[in-house]
Write a protein that holds these residues in place. Structure first.
Motif, PDB file in Angstrom:
ATOM      1  N   PRO A   1     -15.078  28.890 -32.612  1.00  0.00           N
ATOM      2  CA  PRO A   1     -13.568  28.833 -32.576  1.00  0.00           C
ATOM      3  C   PRO A   1     -12.859  27.590 -32.821  1.00  0.00           C
ATOM      4  O   PRO A   1     -11.789  27.330 -33.413  1.00  0.00           O
ATOM      5  N   GLY A   2     -13.258  26.566 -32.138  1.00  0.00           N
ATOM      6  CA  GLY A   2     -12.749  25.266 -32.145  1.00  0.00           C
ATOM      7  C   GLY A   2     -12.731  24.702 -33.598  1.00  0.00           C
ATOM      8  O   GLY A   2     -11.790  23.773 -34.109  1.00  0.00           O
ATOM      9  N   ALA A   3     -13.954  24.803 -34.239  1.00  0.00           N
ATOM     10  CA  ALA A   3     -14.359  24.177 -35.486  1.00  0.00           C
ATOM     11  C   ALA A   3     -13.228  24.811 -36.526  1.00  0.00           C
ATOM     12  O   ALA A   3     -13.039  24.011 -37.479  1.00  0.00           O
ATOM     13  N   VAL A   4     -13.265  26.142 -36.479  1.00  0.00           N
ATOM     14  CA  VAL A   4     -12.316  26.776 -37.363  1.00  0.00           C
ATOM     15  C   VAL A   4     -10.886  26.347 -37.210  1.00  0.00           C
ATOM     16  O   VAL A   4     -10.188  26.140 -38.187  1.00  0.00           O
ATOM     17  N   ALA A   5     -10.681  26.229 -35.826  1.00  0.00           N
ATOM     18  CA  ALA A   5      -9.186  25.685 -35.585  1.00  0.00           C
ATOM     19  C   ALA A   5      -8.792  24.263 -36.263  1.00  0.00           C
ATOM     20  O   ALA A   5      -7.839  23.957 -36.651  1.00  0.00           O
ATOM     21  N   ARG A   6      -9.837  23.637 -35.956  1.00  0.00           N
ATOM     22  CA  ARG A   6      -9.741  22.125 -36.512  1.00  0.00           C
ATOM     23  C   ARG A   6      -9.712  22.167 -38.107  1.00  0.00           C
ATOM     24  O   ARG A   6      -8.947  21.600 -38.950  1.00  0.00           O
ATOM     25  N   MET A   7     -10.475  23.008 -38.756  1.00  0.00           N
ATOM     26  CA  MET A   7     -10.301  23.029 -40.169  1.00  0.00           C
ATOM     27  C   MET A   7      -9.165  23.745 -40.673  1.00  0.00           C
ATOM     28  O   MET A   7      -8.476  23.138 -41.592  1.00  0.00           O
ATOM     29  N   ALA A   8      -8.726  24.820 -39.793  1.00  0.00           N
ATOM     30  CA  ALA A   8      -7.401  25.544 -40.324  1.00  0.00           C
ATOM     31  C   ALA A   8      -6.319  24.331 -40.039  1.00  0.00           C
ATOM     32  O   ALA A   8      -5.348  24.186 -41.033  1.00  0.00           O
ATOM     33  N   GLY A   9      -6.274  23.441 -39.134  1.00  0.00           N
ATOM     34  CA  GLY A   9      -5.272  22.630 -38.946  1.00  0.00           C
ATOM     35  C   GLY A   9      -5.562  21.409 -40.025  1.00  0.00           C
ATOM     36  O   GLY A   9      -4.346  21.059 -40.611  1.00  0.00           O
ATOM     37  N   LEU A  10      -6.667  21.122 -40.392  1.00  0.00           N
ATOM     38  CA  LEU A  10      -6.499  19.964 -41.591  1.00  0.00           C
ATOM     39  C   LEU A  10      -6.340  20.633 -42.756  1.00  0.00           C
ATOM     40  O   LEU A  10      -5.423  19.941 -43.759  1.00  0.00           O
ATOM     41  N   VAL A  11      -6.334  21.847 -42.978  1.00  0.00           N
ATOM     42  CA  VAL A  11      -5.862  22.576 -44.420  1.00  0.00           C
ATOM     43  C   VAL A  11      -4.491  22.528 -44.550  1.00  0.00           C
ATOM     44  O   VAL A  11      -3.860  22.285 -45.335  1.00  0.00           O
ATOM     45  N   GLU A  12      -3.877  23.075 -43.233  1.00  0.00           N
ATOM     46  CA  GLU A  12      -2.442  22.974 -43.169  1.00  0.00           C
ATOM     47  C   GLU A  12      -1.736  21.534 -43.304  1.00  0.00           C
ATOM     48  O   GLU A  12      -0.897  21.523 -44.151  1.00  0.00           O
ATOM     49  N   GLN A  13      -2.235  20.681 -42.537  1.00  0.00           N
ATOM     50  CA  GLN A  13      -1.549  19.228 -42.698  1.00  0.00           C
ATOM     51  C   GLN A  13      -1.673  18.737 -44.057  1.00  0.00           C
ATOM     52  O   GLN A  13      -0.761  18.194 -44.639  1.00  0.00           O
ATOM     53  N   THR A  14      -3.121  19.035 -44.917  1.00  0.00           N
ATOM     54  CA  THR A  14      -3.131  18.419 -46.131  1.00  0.00           C
ATOM     55  C   THR A  14      -2.217  19.161 -46.982  1.00  0.00           C
ATOM     56  O   THR A  14      -1.512  18.646 -47.897  1.00  0.00           O
ATOM     57  N   GLY A  15      -2.170  20.320 -46.943  1.00  0.00           N
ATOM     58  CA  GLY A  15      -1.375  21.075 -47.738  1.00  0.00           C
ATOM     59  C   GLY A  15       0.257  20.741 -47.517  1.00  0.00           C
ATOM     60  O   GLY A  15       0.801  20.506 -48.596  1.00  0.00           O
ATOM     61  N   ARG A  16       0.609  20.687 -46.525  1.00  0.00           N
ATOM     62  CA  ARG A  16       1.926  20.315 -46.278  1.00  0.00           C
ATOM     63  C   ARG A  16       2.313  18.903 -46.939  1.00  0.00           C
ATOM     64  O   ARG A  16       3.366  18.518 -47.380  1.00  0.00           O
ATOM     65  N   ARG A  17       1.260  18.055 -46.655  1.00  0.00           N
ATOM     66  CA  ARG A  17       1.754  16.715 -47.044  1.00  0.00           C
ATOM     67  C   ARG A  17       1.640  16.645 -48.862  1.00  0.00           C
ATOM     68  O   ARG A  17       2.281  15.822 -49.241  1.00  0.00           O
ATOM     69  N   HIS A  18       1.028  17.637 -49.451  1.00  0.00           N
ATOM     70  CA  HIS A  18       1.377  17.829 -50.876  1.00  0.00           C
ATOM     71  C   HIS A  18       2.286  18.763 -51.144  1.00  0.00           C
ATOM     72  O   HIS A  18       2.562  19.379 -52.382  1.00  0.00           O
ATOM     73  N   GLY A  19       3.264  19.290 -50.158  1.00  0.00           N
ATOM     74  CA  GLY A  19       4.331  19.825 -50.418  1.00  0.00           C
ATOM     75  C   GLY A  19       4.280  21.473 -50.486  1.00  0.00           C
ATOM     76  O   GLY A  19       4.969  22.352 -51.207  1.00  0.00           O
ATOM     77  N   VAL A  20       3.014  21.860 -49.866  1.00  0.00           N
ATOM     78  CA  VAL A  20       2.817  23.268 -49.836  1.00  0.00           C
ATOM     79  C   VAL A  20       3.365  24.108 -48.757  1.00  0.00           C
ATOM     80  O   VAL A  20       3.015  23.495 -47.534  1.00  0.00           O
ATOM     81  N   GLU A  21       4.033  25.044 -48.684  1.00  0.00           N
ATOM     82  CA  GLU A  21       4.807  25.480 -47.615  1.00  0.00           C
ATOM     83  C   GLU A  21       4.165  26.350 -46.703  1.00  0.00           C
ATOM     84  O   GLU A  21       3.674  25.955 -45.345  1.00  0.00           O
ATOM     85  N   PHE A  22       3.056  27.346 -47.487  1.00  0.00           N
ATOM     86  CA  PHE A  22       2.132  27.946 -46.416  1.00  0.00           C
ATOM     87  C   PHE A  22       0.708  27.765 -47.179  1.00  0.00           C
ATOM     88  O   PHE A  22       0.378  28.553 -47.866  1.00  0.00           O
ATOM     89  N   PRO A  23       0.067  26.819 -46.606  1.00  0.00           N
ATOM     90  CA  PRO A  23      -1.179  26.305 -47.223  1.00  0.00           C
ATOM     91  C   PRO A  23      -2.300  27.327 -47.155  1.00  0.00           C
ATOM     92  O   PRO A  23      -3.251  27.349 -47.752  1.00  0.00           O
ATOM     93  N   LEU A  24      -2.534  27.963 -45.907  1.00  0.00           N
ATOM     94  CA  LEU A  24      -3.633  28.695 -45.541  1.00  0.00           C
ATOM     95  C   LEU A  24      -3.349  30.328 -45.296  1.00  0.00           C
ATOM     96  O   LEU A  24      -2.457  30.586 -44.563  1.00  0.00           O
ATOM     97  N   GLN A  25      -4.369  31.065 -45.870  1.00  0.00           N
ATOM     98  CA  GLN A  25      -4.207  32.514 -45.913  1.00  0.00           C
ATOM     99  C   GLN A  25      -5.817  32.721 -45.547  1.00  0.00           C
ATOM    100  O   GLN A  25      -6.584  32.574 -46.601  1.00  0.00           O
ATOM    101  N   MET A  26      -6.139  33.430 -44.673  1.00  0.00           N
ATOM    102  CA  MET A  26      -7.538  33.488 -44.464  1.00  0.00           C
ATOM    103  C   MET A  26      -7.988  34.733 -43.542  1.00  0.00           C
ATOM    104  O   MET A  26      -7.232  35.019 -42.210  1.00  0.00           O
ATOM    105  N   THR A  27      -9.020  35.653 -43.993  1.00  0.00           N
ATOM    106  CA  THR A  27      -9.537  36.203 -42.736  1.00  0.00           C
ATOM    107  C   THR A  27     -11.138  35.613 -43.160  1.00  0.00           C
ATOM    108  O   THR A  27     -11.374  35.677 -44.095  1.00  0.00           O
ATOM    109  N   VAL A  28     -11.848  35.281 -42.088  1.00  0.00           N
ATOM    110  CA  VAL A  28     -12.969  34.632 -41.997  1.00  0.00           C
ATOM    111  C   VAL A  28     -14.125  35.368 -41.034  1.00  0.00           C
ATOM    112  O   VAL A  28     -13.659  35.579 -39.919  1.00  0.00           O
ATOM    113  N   ALA A  29     -15.353  35.473 -41.479  1.00  0.00           N
ATOM    114  CA  ALA A  29     -16.487  35.898 -40.515  1.00  0.00           C
ATOM    115  C   ALA A  29     -17.592  34.923 -40.605  1.00  0.00           C
ATOM    116  O   ALA A  29     -17.714  34.298 -41.660  1.00  0.00           O
TER     117      ALA A  29
END
Lengths: 277, 277, 277, 277
Positions: free
Chosen positions: B161-189
Motif C-alpha cells: 500500500p505504501g509503494a502504490v501510494a508513493r507511485m500515485a503521488g508521483l504520477v499526480e505531482q508529475t502530471g500537475r507540473r505538466h498542467g494536467v488537472e486529473f492525472p490519475l485514474q486507476m483500479t489496480v490489483a
C-alpha cells in the motif's frame, strides 16, 4: 455475419473510404449499428487491383481491423480503382487468415456477409459438389469460401449472375433436404477487376442490409462543397453493408432478391432468383 | 481502460469464473456494460499460481479474448488458488504482448484499469524515476507497466500500500507540473501469491468501477442451491471491474479512494491516499 | 515435415523435456539435424492430459516455438503424465492454428511427421472417404489432419493399429491410382490418454527417423548421477523424431515399418503393414 | 542480428528483389549463409515510398518472412523507387511489431543489423539522452530503435553522417563506462526518401557484412542478357547484408568503418568515425 464495402471508380487512396468517413467501415468493426453482431473483430481483409496486374492483391489478417497498423499503412499509401474491404464476425469457424474475405481465384475476388444456416449439416454435400479440380484449393473452413468455390464450379467466370443463382439454388436444395427452413442468407460482392456484381438475397426474404451510392452527378449537385465528389468520375460507385458517412441522399437500399452490376457504360439493377439444378 | 478479475481461494478451474457465469469476463470483452469502452478486444492475459512454484505463469496474447482458443484450453484445464485475468482496450499504445496485463516481476503480478492522463507528457519523467536496475526490464510502452515499475521502485515488495501510494503521488505531482488537472485514474490489483491488494482511486474522485464478492458464508446462506458456493472455502474472494453473473447480493462496490487486502485470516478494507515525495 | 515428441510416465513439468535437454525439441525448431527441413518455424503445439479431465488440453500457435513466450510459461508451470509436442515446417499449406498438431477428437490426440505425396491429387478422394458425421469437424487443410479423420473413420477408438493400417492402405491405394509411386511418408503418434501408439512407415521403406527411449532401469544403471532418471518411474517412456540430450545409450531407433505401444504393464514393438480395403 | 536490403532507383515491384533472385532476402530468412544467426524468423518489415506521399509506408509483422502471405502480396503488387526490407533474429528482446525494422519518423526510415553489446547495462543512460520531445514516441524495446532516436536527437534530419557519428560515439562512451570492451556493432541504412545512407562500423573493427551493387552500366556490359539490368536506370543501386543472386561481379563489400551515400548525381563512399561528445 460481417460488414463489407466495394469501391469502383476513379482511383483513390483506400483511406478515403475505409477510414476518413464518420462511421467508416473501420469504425463499424468496433461499433456496427445495423448488424446482428455489433462487433466485427474476428479478422478482416482488403483486396485491390494494382495498375497493369490482373490478379488483385489480397491483404488479410486475423485480429480486429480497428487496431491493425498494417491495414492503416496500406490504406494510407495505396490507390486503386477497384477494391473490396471486409470485416468479420465469426459465428464459430476458426479465426484464421484463410477464413478472411475477400477470397481470390485468378483475377476474381469474392466476399460475403451472411451464412448458410446450419452449415454443419450441408457442408459435406456442398463440398462434394465442388469441381474436383478446384476442391484441393479450398483452404479455409467457412461457408463463404465454399459458396465461392461452388459459384466457380457453376461458371462464375463466364456468367456471374447465373453461377451465383445456381450456387444459391444448390445451397437451398441441400439445406432443405436436411430440414433447414431458411438455408441461405447472403449479400455477396464479386468482381473480375472490370465489372462488379453485388447480390442481396435470403431464403426468408429478410436479407442483410445492402446499399449502393447515388449517382455521383446527382450527389455533386446536392453537395457542391464536398471535395471528394468533385474528384471522382461520374461512374464511381460504392456498395456497402452499412452506410458510412452522413451525406443526405447518398445511399439507396439494394432491393430484396436483387443484384446490381457496376460496369463501364452504365450500371444495372436486376431481380435475383436462385436457380435449381 | 480495460476490465479485470482477481480470484483468491479454493483452487478452481479458471473456466468456472472466466467463462461460465452469465456476463462473464470473456463476454465482457465483446460487450461490456459499465466501461467507458464497451469493446475490450486489444489483447488479454491470465496469470496464475501453480502448486509448488513461486513465480506465477502469465499467458498473454494480442487478439480478442472472446475468440482465443488457447485461453479456452487453459481455462478448461488449469486449476489455481489465485489468478488474475485482464481484457484490454487500448487508447493508443500498441497492441502487443508486452503491453498486456498482468505484468510480472519475480513472484509479483500487477494489473490495471484506467490511465495516466496525457501520459505522453509525463512519460519520460516517470520513466527516469524508475530504479536504474529495474529500468532495462521495462518491455512495453504502457502507463500500466510503468506504474508497476514505479511501485516496485518505491518498495512494493516490502509495503504494497505504501509503494502504490508513493507511485500515485508521483504520477499526480508529475502530471500537475505538466498542467494536467486529473492525472490519475486507476483500479489496480497486485499480489505476491499469498496476499492480494486491490486499489480504487482517481484524481477526480470519480474512479472506474470495482467490486468485491460478498463473504462466502453469507452468500451460501442466501443461495443454498448454488453448487459453486458449497465447494469453495469461506475465505474465497473475487474482485472485479464489472460483476459477472446475476447472483443477488453477491457484489459490493469498493468505495472511492480505498483499497482492500485479501489474505488468510481476514480481509481488510482501508482508505487510500496518494503519498507525495 | 516436422519434429515431434511424446512423453508418458511420471508426471513432470513439460519444461524438463521440451527445453532443458541439450538439442531439445525447442532447439530443434531452429536447428534440426536429422530432418529434411532444418528449420521448423511454421507453428507448433503441445497437448497434455490434466488430472481428472479426460479431454486433453491443446495449445497451438502459428509462430516459431523458439520465441513463443506462452509456450515457455506453459512448459514452466504444467506437469503432466502424458503429453505431445510438435514443431511444424509446412510444405505449402497455410500457417494457421488449425493446421498445427496435435489434433484432438474427444480424448484422442494425433500428431504426424511426413506427408502424403502430391496431396493435391488425392485430397478430394480422401476427404470424401471420411465419415460424413465427422467431415464437418475438419478445420484445417493439412494431410495430417485428414489422416487423423480417416483413422477415426476406420475405427481408431476401437482398434488403433488396425485403423491406422486401413488409413495407410487407403492413402497408398488412392495415391497410386493417381500415379504417385510412393504415396505415404509418416511417423505418427496417437493416444487416448492411457496408451500411446507410435508408427513409423513409408511407402518407400525410407521413413523419417523415430526413436524410443531405453528402459528407465537400464538407463539409471548406466547413468546413476542423472537426477531426472531417479525421479521417474520404470515405465516412463519418451518417443521422438530426433533425440534431444546427449545421454549415451538413451535412444533406440524404431525399426522401419513397425509401431510401438506404450502402456501400463509392458510396452510392445510390432510390425506395421498398411491394410487395403 | 539480422539481414537487410535497401533499394534505390527505377521503380520496380518489390518482388523483383525480395523473392525472385536465388538466395533472395526471403530465402535468407530461413537459411542465411554469412550471418551469426542462420535463421532470421523473429519478424520482418518492408518500408517503401509511394508516389506523391512523403511519409513512407511501413509494413511489419512478427512471424517469419518466409511464410508471410501478406508480404508476398505486397511484393507482388507494389512498385517503388526506394524501399527497405529487413528480417530479424532477436537476441532476447520481445518478438513484436514495434521491435521490427524499418523504424520510421516522419519521412525518415532506419534499419539496423548488429547490436549494442550488453545493451541492458547502457539502456537507461542512452534512453535518457534522447530528446525529451521524442522520448514518448519510443514504442519498442530494441537497441536499434533507440539508436534511431539518438540519431534523431543528434540532428539526423540535418546531417545524417554527423548524427550517426555522434550516436555511435555516445554508445561507445556509455558502453565503455560500463566496462564493455566493444560496445557497438552495426550496419545501418537510413533514408529521407531522396537520399540513402548506409553505414558499416563496429568497435572491434570486425563489422557485419555489407555489400553494394556494382554500377548498372558496368553490370549491363558484363551481363547483356539480364533483363532486369536493361530495365533499370544507371543510377539504380542496391545495398545488402548478404548478396542475393549469383551474378558474377555484381557485389562489392563496403569497407570497414565507412559509409556510402546513394543520391541523384553520383554516389559516394566515405570513412566513418564515431564522434565523441
Amino acid at each position: 455475419m460481417c460488414r463489407w464495402l466495394a469501391y469502383a471508380g476513379t482511383p483513390i487512396l483506400l483511406d478515403t473510404i475505409l477510414y476518413k468517413p464518420a462511421h467508416s467501415l473501420i469504425d463499424q468493426s468496433m461499433h456496427s449499428r445495423l448488424g446482428v453482431e455489433t462487433t466485427n473483430g474476428d479478422g478482416f481483409g482488403v483486396g485491390w487491383y494494382a495498375p497493369d496486374i490482373d490478379v488483385p492483391a489480397v491483404f488479410r489478417d486475423t485480429g480486429p481491423a480497428w487496431s491493425n497498423r498494417n491495414l492503416r499503412e496500406i490504406a494510407d499509401h495505396i490507390r486503386s480503382p477497384l477494391f473490396f474491404a471486409h470485416i468479420r464476425a465469426t459465428t464459430g469457424t476458426a479465426v484464421q487468415q484463410t477464413n478472411c474475405h475477400p477470397f481470390r481465384h485468378g483475377r476474381w475476388m469474392w466476399m460475403h456477409n451472411g451464412a448458410i444456416t446450419d452449415f454443419h449439416r450441408s457442408k459435406r454435400e456442398l463440398a462434394v459438389a465442388v469441381d474436383p479440380d478446384l476442391f484441393p484449393d479450398i483452404e479455409g473452413s467457412t461457408d463463404s469460401e465454399l459458396m465461392f468455390f461452388l459459384a466457380l464450379t457453376f461458371g462464375l467466370e463466364q456468367d456471374p449472375p447465373g453461377a451465383v443463382a445456381r450456387m444459391a439454388g444448390l445451397v437451398e436444395q441441400t439445406g432443405r433436404r436436411h430440414g433447414v427452413e431458411f438455408p441461405l442468407q447472403m449479400t455477396v460482392a464479386v468482381t473480375d477487376g472490370q465489372r462488379l456484381w453485388a447480390f442481396r438475397y435470403s431464403s426468408q426474404t429478410d436479407s442483410r442490409s445492402l446499399f449502393f451510392s447515388t449517382r455521383v452527378e446527382t450527389l455533386r449537385a446536392l453537395h457542391p462543397d464536398v471535395e471528394f465528389l468533385r474528384e471522382v468520375s461520374d461512374e464511381t460507385r460504392v456498395i456497402v453493408s452499412e452506410p458510412p458517412g452522413d451525406l443526405p441522399g447518398a445511399w439507396n437500399e439494394v432491393p430484396e432478391s436483387s443484384y446490381g452490376i457496376v460496369q463501364p457504360g452504365g450500371d444495372e439493377l436486376l431481380p435475383f432468383t436462385p436457380q435449381f439444378g
